[in-house]
Design a protein around this motif. Sequence first.
Motif, mmCIF file in Angstrom:
data_model
loop_
_atom_site.group_PDB
_atom_site.id
_atom_site.type_symbol
_atom_site.label_atom_id
_atom_site.label_comp_id
_atom_site.label_asym_id
_atom_site.label_seq_id
_atom_site.Cartn_x
_atom_site.Cartn_y
_atom_site.Cartn_z
ATOM 1 N N UNK A 30 6.144 2.304 5.568
ATOM 2 C CA UNK A 30 4.706 2.502 5.700
ATOM 3 C C UNK A 30 4.084 1.319 6.423
ATOM 4 N N UNK A 31 2.901 1.542 6.986
ATOM 5 C CA UNK A 31 2.178 0.427 7.595
ATOM 6 C C UNK A 31 1.828 -0.585 6.508
ATOM 7 N N UNK A 32 1.531 -1.792 6.933
ATOM 8 C CA UNK A 32 1.380 -2.897 5.985
ATOM 9 C C UNK A 32 0.091 -2.931 5.218
ATOM 10 N N UNK A 33 -0.790 -1.974 5.425
ATOM 11 C CA UNK A 33 -2.077 -1.969 4.743
ATOM 12 C C UNK A 33 -2.399 -0.555 4.266
ATOM 13 N N UNK A 34 -3.252 -0.463 3.272
ATOM 14 C CA UNK A 34 -3.723 0.834 2.771
ATOM 15 C C UNK A 34 -5.244 0.805 2.720
ATOM 16 N N UNK A 35 -5.860 1.678 3.522
ATOM 17 C CA UNK A 35 -7.312 1.810 3.550
ATOM 18 C C UNK A 35 -7.702 3.138 2.928
ATOM 19 N N UNK A 36 -8.994 3.425 2.915
ATOM 20 C CA UNK A 36 -9.458 4.655 2.284
ATOM 21 C C UNK A 36 -8.801 5.899 2.843
ATOM 22 N N UNK A 37 -8.598 5.927 4.146
ATOM 23 C CA UNK A 37 -8.024 7.112 4.774
ATOM 24 C C UNK A 37 -6.573 7.335 4.363
ATOM 25 N N UNK A 38 -5.904 6.262 3.893
ATOM 26 C CA UNK A 38 -4.503 6.350 3.478
ATOM 27 C C UNK A 38 -4.330 6.752 2.003
ATOM 28 N N UNK A 39 -5.397 6.835 1.247
ATOM 29 C CA UNK A 39 -5.274 7.041 -0.199
ATOM 30 C C UNK A 39 -4.467 8.292 -0.553
ATOM 31 N N UNK A 40 -4.747 9.470 0.036
ATOM 32 C CA UNK A 40 -3.926 10.643 -0.315
ATOM 33 C C UNK A 40 -2.448 10.450 -0.018
ATOM 34 N N UNK A 41 -2.140 9.727 1.051
ATOM 35 C CA UNK A 41 -0.742 9.427 1.367
ATOM 36 C C UNK A 41 -0.079 8.679 0.217
ATOM 37 N N UNK A 42 -0.742 7.632 -0.278
ATOM 38 C CA UNK A 42 -0.154 6.829 -1.351
ATOM 39 C C UNK A 42 -0.099 7.595 -2.662
ATOM 40 N N UNK A 43 -1.086 8.418 -2.933
ATOM 41 C CA UNK A 43 -1.058 9.231 -4.151
ATOM 42 C C UNK A 43 0.106 10.224 -4.097
ATOM 43 N N UNK A 44 0.354 10.791 -2.926
ATOM 44 C CA UNK A 44 1.481 11.717 -2.775
ATOM 45 C C UNK A 44 2.807 11.004 -2.970
ATOM 46 N N UNK A 45 2.946 9.858 -2.328
ATOM 47 C CA UNK A 45 4.204 9.104 -2.367
ATOM 48 C C UNK A 45 4.464 8.515 -3.744
ATOM 49 N N UNK A 46 3.447 7.933 -4.342
ATOM 50 C CA UNK A 46 3.612 7.179 -5.586
ATOM 51 C C UNK A 46 3.495 8.033 -6.844
#
Length: 344
Positions: free
Chosen positions: A40-56
């Motif tokens: 993954x890219x080295x940062x998580x912003x608001x637009x990335x939140x669903x991505x992290x919720x899916x992955x994690x």
Amino acid sequence: MRGKRRETLKGLTAALAASVLAPVSRAVRAQQKRSLHLELVGYTLGIHVPQLMAVRQLMLEAGYAEPRIDRIESMQVIAQSIIGGSAELGDADVVSALRASEAKAPLTVVGLVYNSTDQVLIVNADKIKSYADFRNPENGIALNDLGDFIYVLVSDALARNGVDIEDATVIQMGGSGSRMNALLAGRIAAVPIHYDQAADVMKKGNYKILVEPWKQYKRWFSEVWVANRKWLGDQANQKALVDFNKATIKSFRQATKDYGYFAEGYRKYATVPGHADIPDAALRPIWEQLATEIGAWPADGGFKLEYFKELLPVYQHAKALKGQLDLNLAIDARYVDEALQQLG
């Protein structure tokens, strides 16, 4: 009596064995769960939140083990890393991925990290009063990389207003924070930064947003999931990819309709300073912008071959692609389509 004692001892032995072996068997089952290796890219912003919720979270709910995640600052490096087989799936820049495929690398785009972009082009309004001012060599534009999706975005915006990006001064500068600081220090005249960063910048001087991509493009792609075609040849990997896209689309849908879901993910996973304690008054407008106006998380995954065909002329005009790309090889929507069929 001896027979009864033997039966009792036998029962106790069986019970003891069951109590000892049960945790072991659960541990064995846990070890058998698949853990995906992601970059993954080295940062998580608001637009990335669903991505992290899916992955994690959602992948774990689907029966997968905690993923192995490598954080890499450059999406271009991620694309090259997946080509080299360093991980199973990567979060790459769409143009870098297509360019790699055009160069005959075994890389395929298999899903979206999010739709559109939350990055805007903000300018020093004292220096940039019209697009023609970009021809002034003193009015530099700071971009992350020459040829990535932001470069293409800015190139097309200038071209629509009569300016060739080759007539402008483009300075390569990594990191939206670094670019923002360069703008505030007066070293450059224009920079693409994230929407929430732009709101802070405009409080500090005569700055204005010149380009909002979601108002200019029906669809725009920024970050995409990529896989190595050799990895895709394995049926077990194909199933995992369908499950991965299911988790992503479920997360898109939930984040779009449920502020609480988004807020939980933001406070848990964002890398923005103060993310864990951000109040609803500040966070809710970010969610509303992403979920409604930008349309960052499409309920159908937002991933179709024809969408990429629509953007090919834009990529080619910016000279990011040479026109030799086989889109049927570079884009594979089967795993998103199958995920949608299973989700309904």
